[in-house]
Scaffold this motif. Sequence first.
Motif, PDB file in Angstrom:
ATOM      1  N   LYS A  30       0.764  -1.095   0.204  1.00  0.00           N
ATOM      2  CA  LYS A  30      -0.117  -0.045  -0.006  1.00  0.00           C
ATOM      3  C   LYS A  30       0.812   1.180   0.075  1.00  0.00           C
ATOM      4  O   LYS A  30       0.293   2.542   0.001  1.00  0.00           O
ATOM      5  CB  LYS A  30      -0.918   0.012   1.249  1.00  0.00           C
ATOM      6  N   ILE A  31       2.056   0.960   0.064  1.00  0.00           N
ATOM      7  CA  ILE A  31       2.999   2.349   0.078  1.00  0.00           C
ATOM      8  C   ILE A  31       4.420   2.298  -0.897  1.00  0.00           C
ATOM      9  O   ILE A  31       4.809   1.073  -0.906  1.00  0.00           O
ATOM     10  CB  ILE A  31       3.506   2.840   1.390  1.00  0.00           C
ATOM     11  N   ALA A  32       4.711   3.144  -1.523  1.00  0.00           N
ATOM     12  CA  ALA A  32       5.960   2.876  -2.518  1.00  0.00           C
ATOM     13  C   ALA A  32       6.868   3.855  -2.131  1.00  0.00           C
ATOM     14  O   ALA A  32       6.381   5.142  -2.013  1.00  0.00           O
ATOM     15  CB  ALA A  32       5.696   2.872  -3.744  1.00  0.00           C
ATOM     16  N   PHE A  33       8.015   3.766  -2.029  1.00  0.00           N
ATOM     17  CA  PHE A  33       9.159   4.915  -1.982  1.00  0.00           C
ATOM     18  C   PHE A  33       9.853   4.976  -2.972  1.00  0.00           C
ATOM     19  O   PHE A  33      10.488   4.128  -3.558  1.00  0.00           O
ATOM     20  CB  PHE A  33      10.085   4.592  -0.595  1.00  0.00           C
ATOM     21  N   LEU A  34      10.093   6.159  -3.640  1.00  0.00           N
ATOM     22  CA  LEU A  34      10.608   6.507  -4.977  1.00  0.00           C
ATOM     23  C   LEU A  34      12.044   7.227  -4.669  1.00  0.00           C
ATOM     24  O   LEU A  34      11.838   7.961  -4.083  1.00  0.00           O
ATOM     25  CB  LEU A  34       9.854   7.209  -5.987  1.00  0.00           C
ATOM     26  N   GLN A  35      13.057   6.624  -4.766  1.00  0.00           N
ATOM     27  CA  GLN A  35      14.140   7.302  -4.657  1.00  0.00           C
ATOM     28  C   GLN A  35      14.474   8.323  -5.985  1.00  0.00           C
ATOM     29  O   GLN A  35      15.004   7.750  -7.070  1.00  0.00           O
ATOM     30  CB  GLN A  35      15.424   6.450  -4.337  1.00  0.00           C
ATOM     31  N   LEU A  36      14.179   9.507  -5.803  1.00  0.00           N
ATOM     32  CA  LEU A  36      14.346  10.222  -7.026  1.00  0.00           C
ATOM     33  C   LEU A  36      15.643  11.206  -6.977  1.00  0.00           C
ATOM     34  O   LEU A  36      16.149  11.470  -6.098  1.00  0.00           O
ATOM     35  CB  LEU A  36      13.211  11.413  -7.042  1.00  0.00           C
ATOM     36  N   ARG A  37      16.362  11.506  -8.317  1.00  0.00           N
ATOM     37  CA  ARG A  37      17.258  12.368  -8.388  1.00  0.00           C
ATOM     38  C   ARG A  37      17.187  13.401  -9.728  1.00  0.00           C
ATOM     39  O   ARG A  37      16.361  12.764 -10.690  1.00  0.00           O
ATOM     40  CB  ARG A  37      18.622  11.657  -8.705  1.00  0.00           C
ATOM     41  N   ASP A  38      17.536  14.300  -9.616  1.00  0.00           N
ATOM     42  CA  ASP A  38      17.001  15.452 -10.863  1.00  0.00           C
ATOM     43  C   ASP A  38      18.685  16.108 -11.160  1.00  0.00           C
ATOM     44  O   ASP A  38      18.320  17.136 -12.016  1.00  0.00           O
ATOM     45  CB  ASP A  38      16.152  16.324 -10.218  1.00  0.00           C
ATOM     46  N   GLY A  39      19.695  15.659 -10.863  1.00  0.00           N
ATOM     47  CA  GLY A  39      20.948  16.323 -11.052  1.00  0.00           C
ATOM     48  C   GLY A  39      21.286  17.333  -9.945  1.00  0.00           C
ATOM     49  O   GLY A  39      22.361  17.586  -9.685  1.00  0.00           O
ATOM     50  N   THR A  40      20.229  18.102  -9.321  1.00  0.00           N
ATOM     51  CA  THR A  40      20.676  18.924  -8.338  1.00  0.00           C
ATOM     52  C   THR A  40      20.981  18.251  -7.011  1.00  0.00           C
ATOM     53  O   THR A  40      21.397  18.707  -6.069  1.00  0.00           O
ATOM     54  CB  THR A  40      19.547  19.958  -8.231  1.00  0.00           C
ATOM     55  N   GLY A  41      20.144  17.051  -6.711  1.00  0.00           N
ATOM     56  CA  GLY A  41      20.173  16.263  -5.548  1.00  0.00           C
ATOM     57  C   GLY A  41      19.361  15.125  -5.619  1.00  0.00           C
ATOM     58  O   GLY A  41      18.837  14.701  -6.705  1.00  0.00           O
ATOM     59  N   PHE A  42      19.425  14.421  -4.466  1.00  0.00           N
ATOM     60  CA  PHE A  42      18.508  13.286  -4.205  1.00  0.00           C
ATOM     61  C   PHE A  42      17.306  13.478  -3.289  1.00  0.00           C
ATOM     62  O   PHE A  42      17.472  14.057  -2.170  1.00  0.00           O
ATOM     63  CB  PHE A  42      19.527  12.148  -3.902  1.00  0.00           C
TER      64      PHE A  42
END
Length: 430
Positions: A30-42
């Motif tokens: 029922k929950i998901a954790f997305l580890q996101l990065r955009d170039g400026t950080g995480f």
Amino acid sequence: MKTTISQVSKHLNEEVTIGAWLANKRSSGKIAFLQLRDGTGFMQGIVVKADIGEDKFQEAKALTQESSMYVTGTIVEDTRSPLGYEMQVTDFEIIHEAVDYPITPKEHGTEFLMDHRHLWLRSKRQHGVMKIRNEIIRATYEFFNENGYVKIDPPILTGSSAEGTTELFHTKYFEEDAYLSQSGQLYMEAAAMAFGKVFSFGPTFRAEKSKTRRHLIEFWMIEPEMAFMDHEDSLEVQEQYVSHVVQSVLKNCKIELEALGRDTGQLEKIQAPFPRISYDEAIQLVKEKGFDDIEWGDDFGAPHETAIAESYDKPVFITNYPAEIKAFYMKPDPARPEVVLCADLIAPEGYGEIIGGSQRIDDLELMKQRYEDHGLTGDAYNWYLQLREYGSVPHSGFGLGLERTVAWIAGVEHVRETIPFPRLLNRLYP
RNA sequence: UCCAACGUAGCUCAGUGGUAGAGCAAUCGGCUGUUAACCGAUUGGUCGUAGGUUCGAAUCCUACCGUUGGAGCCA
């Protein structure tokens, strides 16, 4: 509203959209954790099934590593996050789905990672190292601009060797032979006679078959050159410059140093002045530490340098080497002509030599003699000798190896991780 | 150039003379706070290449290729 991870603290409790890649993902029913990065950080994005709906939640669970997307959500504070903030995701739009990204969250070997350097750069560790490299470059420009230096760019294609000893990359210059620059120093001396205090920052090439953690075939050097400055003046510039760079990284790269696990206590001690020991004393010190494979007149090997550096918690200058083992243009000590007015700066913690510098010969006759003594012949350096013919002045300069400095400050083992696309023995790809 | 170690699944490795293994990744399923998540199942192999020894070689020998670390040289 579009923003970036580096700016999320300004959007607390607001809904924002970020263009990002999925670095990793963890999910439950029922929950998901997305580890996101955009170039400026995480940053972590939280996707809750009850909030986003069944269809979108299933889509989130199916996201693949390194897929690109626009993620929309509310920025919230969370102490569990290294960044201090998380995003409660309300929507996302996949831009491109990545299939079978080669670099997984588990460990990989050096060869595999180097073959995928173009992708490896996306990792948190490499991101941290490159941001520190960038900060060192920024602080370098800041230091020299604020201290009245003019940036001058020496040529990369040259007609002959600067020092004649190391191996040069050969190429053709139409009908002539040409070589890639292994140092801009001689040109910087000409620039110093025109602009007083100058510095260069550019690539340099050494066709040496070196295979160690401290060597690259192509690397970047910062080479300042100062008119009317003697050897001691130059050492003061060097220690102030290096201190400025280290303190700038400490101030502006906290997240990156943390991500790399760097012991910042070691770096906080790096404040001018730095200790100095003479070559004579260094030889004595190394012998006292149990090395019997070195005598006065020999150059230090890597183990000797490390042994010397271990005696200090700051970089240490080793000064006044025998003239015989140093470059032809270094000025002899007037009190002791068998040694020259030079210094190598050895970084702490075994990172080796990061600066080599000297006061230059300003007397035309002595320069001509040294030039010949080193087996250099021909007219290729007439222009260089002319600098001593028309208004010669005392002047000094040094060269700092960027990648070794990055390796030391970032605390990484090998210089190959300190340059985006390293050129090593047997590696020209990617 | 020299010295040493290594080369087995997409990745990281175990297997040292007798049927090719594990974890991760991928695929399917489960799980509401994970931090390299976890649990169950499925899929995945010309054991670097060539030759030799042996009834039998991933395993022993030789050569070559490649990788890694170090030396020399340097920043």
